[in-house]
Design a protein around this motif. Structure first.
Motif, PDB file in Angstrom:
ATOM      1  N   LEU A 173     -11.432  94.998  45.189  1.00 52.62           N
ATOM      2  CA  LEU A 173     -10.516  95.619  44.140  1.00 52.62           C
ATOM      3  C   LEU A 173      -9.941  94.370  43.146  1.00 52.62           C
ATOM      4  O   LEU A 173      -9.976  94.743  41.938  1.00 52.62           O
ATOM      5  N   VAL A 174      -9.885  93.153  43.751  1.00 52.34           N
ATOM      6  CA  VAL A 174      -9.302  92.074  42.750  1.00 52.34           C
ATOM      7  C   VAL A 174     -10.687  91.651  41.748  1.00 52.34           C
ATOM      8  O   VAL A 174     -10.261  91.585  40.598  1.00 52.34           O
ATOM      9  N   ILE A 201     -13.003  93.748  40.770  1.00 55.41           N
ATOM     10  CA  ILE A 201     -12.861  94.810  39.677  1.00 55.41           C
ATOM     11  C   ILE A 201     -11.641  94.615  38.651  1.00 55.41           C
ATOM     12  O   ILE A 201     -11.997  94.923  37.452  1.00 55.41           O
ATOM     13  N   GLU A 202     -10.569  94.465  39.262  1.00 48.21           N
ATOM     14  CA  GLU A 202      -9.244  94.231  38.043  1.00 48.21           C
ATOM     15  C   GLU A 202      -9.632  93.089  37.237  1.00 48.21           C
ATOM     16  O   GLU A 202      -9.117  93.268  36.068  1.00 48.21           O
ATOM     17  N   ASN A 203     -10.135  91.866  37.706  1.00 45.34           N
ATOM     18  CA  ASN A 203     -10.556  90.948  36.861  1.00 45.34           C
ATOM     19  C   ASN A 203     -11.650  91.078  35.925  1.00 45.34           C
ATOM     20  O   ASN A 203     -12.077  90.159  35.383  1.00 45.34           O
TER      21      ASN A 203
END
Length: 238
Positions: free
Chosen positions: A64-65, A67-69
């Motif tokens: 998720l990190v 993807i977020e970045n």
């Protein structure tokens, strides 16, 4: 850019050594608690599932990190490294109690995660999330290896070692094809890690892959002999 340089991971830095020390201390506590955890009256199911859930959540959070970045991509982010398989097998074994993956976790999981902890393929260091996630996941695989050995009374054998080698050699061609299709380097089958690792001592591409097979076999044999001898010594002391 400056922040990335400042947080660049340095092998055997204070943070790296501290992470190794925390792992060793955790294993000592696990050894001290092994009888309580293996006591059928004091069920260890809750502990196993909570630990499995923590490993899964940490892995999911990592993706998720990414993807977020905007850093997630097919060529680098798929969970198909050796330790990724060991992680998922550990989660399944801890959650379900299934013994089917014990051989793979104990030999490939322990050997691969130990090498990763000692020579991490990590670009960003402490105190980044990636630093904590990397060491928690790999320490978790190692802890699971010792858990099934001490608590679940797993008995490693030469047959289980050879089965693990067979599984690895079945996996390698599939991962190699995936690497070609998506331009990846999973399991480092197309090139060495740039951060420095055991692969640096095993010759140029593609010969280091064959050398790694030999090293893995001897490493697994060493693991087997050490723990078999320890098991015999422990039985002799009781």
């Amino acid at each position: 850019m400056e922040e990335n340089i400042k947080n660049e991971f340095v092998m055997f830095s204070y943070e790296h050594i501290l992470a190794i020390v925390v792992l060793i201390v955790s294993l000592i506590f696990l050894f001290m608690l092994k009888n309580k955890l293996s006591d059928p009256i004091k069920s260890s199911i809750l502990f196993e599932r909570l630990f499995a859930l923590s490993l899964l959540m940490m892995e999911v959070a990592y993706h998720l990190v990414l993807i977020e970045n905007g850093e997630w991509n097919l060529s680098e982010s798929l969970p198909i490294h050796l330790c990724s398989f060991s992680l998922f097998f550990s989660i399944i074994s801890l959650w379900t109690g299934n013994k089917r993956f014990y051989d793979f976790i104990f030999f490939a999981g322990f050997g691969g995660a130990l090498q990763a902890v000692l020579t991490p393929s990590l670009e960003i260091g402490f105190p980044s999330f990636k630093f904590f996630q990397f060491f928690y996941i790999h320490a978790g695989i190692i802890a699971t290896s010792f858990y099934i050995l001490w608590v679940k009374k797993y008995n490693p054998t030469l047959k289980s070692l050879l089965k693990t080698m067979v599984y690895l050699n079945i996996m390698f061609p599939f991962i190699f094809v995936i690497n070609i299709v998506i331009d990846g380097n999973y399991m480092f089958l197309r090139e060495k890690t740039t951060n420095g690792s055991l692969l640096d001592f095993l010759g140029p591409y593609p010969w280091y892959i064959l050398s790694l097979e030999i090293v893995a076999l001897f490493m697994f044999l060493a693991i087997l002999l050490i723990f078999r001898k320890w098991s015999w010594h422990s039985k002799g002391m009781t």
